[in-house]
Design a protein around this motif. Structure first.
Motif, PDB file in Angstrom:
ATOM      1  N   LEU A  47       0.820  -1.209   0.000  1.00 21.15           N
ATOM      2  CA  LEU A  47       0.000   0.000   0.000  1.00 21.15           C
ATOM      3  C   LEU A  47       0.857   1.263   0.000  1.00 21.15           C
ATOM      4  O   LEU A  47       0.389   2.345   0.358  1.00 21.15           O
ATOM      5  CB  LEU A  47      -0.943  -0.009   1.209  1.00 21.15           C
ATOM      6  N   THR A  50      -0.476   4.520  -2.181  1.00 20.49           N
ATOM      7  CA  THR A  50      -1.517   5.426  -1.682  1.00 20.49           C
ATOM      8  C   THR A  50      -0.953   6.399  -0.656  1.00 20.49           C
ATOM      9  O   THR A  50      -1.435   7.536  -0.536  1.00 20.49           O
ATOM     10  CB  THR A  50      -2.703   4.639  -1.093  1.00 20.49           C
ATOM     11  N   ASN A  56      -4.731   5.189  -5.395  1.00 18.95           N
ATOM     12  CA  ASN A  56      -5.606   4.295  -4.644  1.00 18.95           C
ATOM     13  C   ASN A  56      -5.959   3.017  -5.392  1.00 18.95           C
ATOM     14  O   ASN A  56      -6.916   2.327  -5.015  1.00 18.95           O
ATOM     15  CB  ASN A  56      -6.899   5.035  -4.266  1.00 18.95           C
ATOM     16  N   VAL A  59      -6.406   0.008  -3.188  1.00 20.49           N
ATOM     17  CA  VAL A  59      -7.121   0.239  -1.931  1.00 20.49           C
ATOM     18  C   VAL A  59      -8.575  -0.237  -2.040  1.00 20.49           C
ATOM     19  O   VAL A  59      -9.336   0.268  -2.868  1.00 20.49           O
ATOM     20  CB  VAL A  59      -7.084   1.728  -1.550  1.00 20.49           C
ATOM     21  N   ALA A  97      -3.558  -6.351  -3.449  1.00 18.77           N
ATOM     22  CA  ALA A  97      -2.553  -5.598  -2.688  1.00 18.77           C
ATOM     23  C   ALA A  97      -2.496  -5.992  -1.216  1.00 18.77           C
ATOM     24  O   ALA A  97      -1.569  -5.594  -0.508  1.00 18.77           O
ATOM     25  CB  ALA A  97      -2.834  -4.096  -2.802  1.00 18.77           C
ATOM     26  N   VAL A  98      -3.470  -6.755  -0.759  1.00 21.18           N
ATOM     27  CA  VAL A  98      -3.565  -7.083   0.667  1.00 21.18           C
ATOM     28  C   VAL A  98      -2.900  -8.431   0.934  1.00 21.18           C
ATOM     29  O   VAL A  98      -3.262  -9.446   0.345  1.00 21.18           O
ATOM     30  CB  VAL A  98      -5.033  -7.101   1.128  1.00 21.18           C
TER      31      VAL A  98
END
Length: 281
Positions: A47, A50, A56, A59, A97-98
């Motif tokens: 992340l 961002t 973003n 996100v 992205a997580v």
């Protein structure tokens, strides 16, 4: 700006939705069941963009996280540990992205007074769960603000005395606390609800059955009993604030006080915290 300025870098970070209030009513029969939860999500991973440039792309909005909680609840809640894991796993496995998700849940208990009627006082005990998922799940269960009190079988004496000590020794006192306890599972129990009930019962039995010479001794007895009772648990963390009760001197009022009239204290209070671990085999 697509990169940090020289001499600066981004440290650990996460984002999520806190305080998601969820009430689920099971209407499968005329005898309804209710679950009242507060859910908190936190996501972390790739992340940087961002933070550095406001890009973003990776996100997932916190509002979407909230909606996901409600959508998943449509299929039922079940054990809160399992519900938290479903959510955490979903965020990691579906959001590129997580890489890490943490889901915390507090359950607010309602007492049944009829087939579709319930009662709950303000505040009081909460059942808690926390799941962290990064490809593998780690599960923690627990309670918060469980109010317990023994009217006797508690002493406090033999402590260190210095020039600032005014506390008298006592061989009989009220012992009261608001327990926060969390136990980590080395392996997920087959039935999380049953494991929670067994751990909570062990906590209550240890508190009631320990002749306490210190709140620290009671803390250790509680942690040890939970570990003995729930074989899947590997560590218990406990926080026990001392809810002081002061025996009042009724002499100025022309009355004796054989341990029957007390003033409940507020601030400040003693806070006893500790961890009890299972030894490695």
């Amino acid at each position: 700006m697509n990169a940090p300025a020289p001499g600066f870098t981004l440290g650990p970070n996460s984002y999520g939705k806190s305080g998601i209030r969820l009430v689920h009513v099971d209407r499968a029969s005329a005898r309804h069941a209710i679950r009242d939860l507060t859910v908190h999500t936190a996501l972390a991973g790739d992340l940087d963009a961002t933070h550095y440039s406001g890009d973003n792309t990776g996100v997932l909005p916190t509002d979407t996280q909230k909606n996901t909680v409600y959508a998943f609840a449509r299929d039922g809640v079940g054990a809160i540990e399992a519900f938290a894991e479903r959510l955490a796993r979903h965020f990691v496995e579906t959001v590129p992205a997580v890489a890490h998700a943490r889901v915390r849940i507090e359950e607010h208990p309602w007492t049944r007074i009829g087939d579709h009627s319930f009662a709950r006082g303000e505040g009081g005990e909460l059942r808690t769960a926390e799941v962290r998922f990064d490809g593998a799940a780690s599960v923690t269960a627990g309670v918060r603000d469980l109010l317990l009190l023994n009217t006797t079988d508690s002493e406090f004496s033999g402590f260190l005395v210095d020039g600032y000590t005014t506390l008298p020794e006592t061989d009989d006192r009220i012992l009261a606390t608001a327990v926060t306890a969390a136990w980590d599972y080395a392996a997920a129990p087959a039935d999380p609800d049953e494991a929670f009930r067994a751990a909570r019962a062990a906590l209550l039995d240890a508190f009631a059955g320990t002749y306490s010479l210190s709140l620290q001794q009671t803390l250790y007895a509680v942690g040890e009993r939970i570990l003995k009772t729930v074989p899947e648990a590997r560590e218990v963390r406990l926080s026990l604030p001392n809810r002081h009760h002061y025996l009042l001197d009724l002499g100025p009022l022309g009355r004796d006080n054989p341990g029957v009239v007390f003033q409940a204290g507020d601030l400040p209070y003693g806070l006893i915290e500790g961890t009890v671990r299972r030894e490695a085999p």
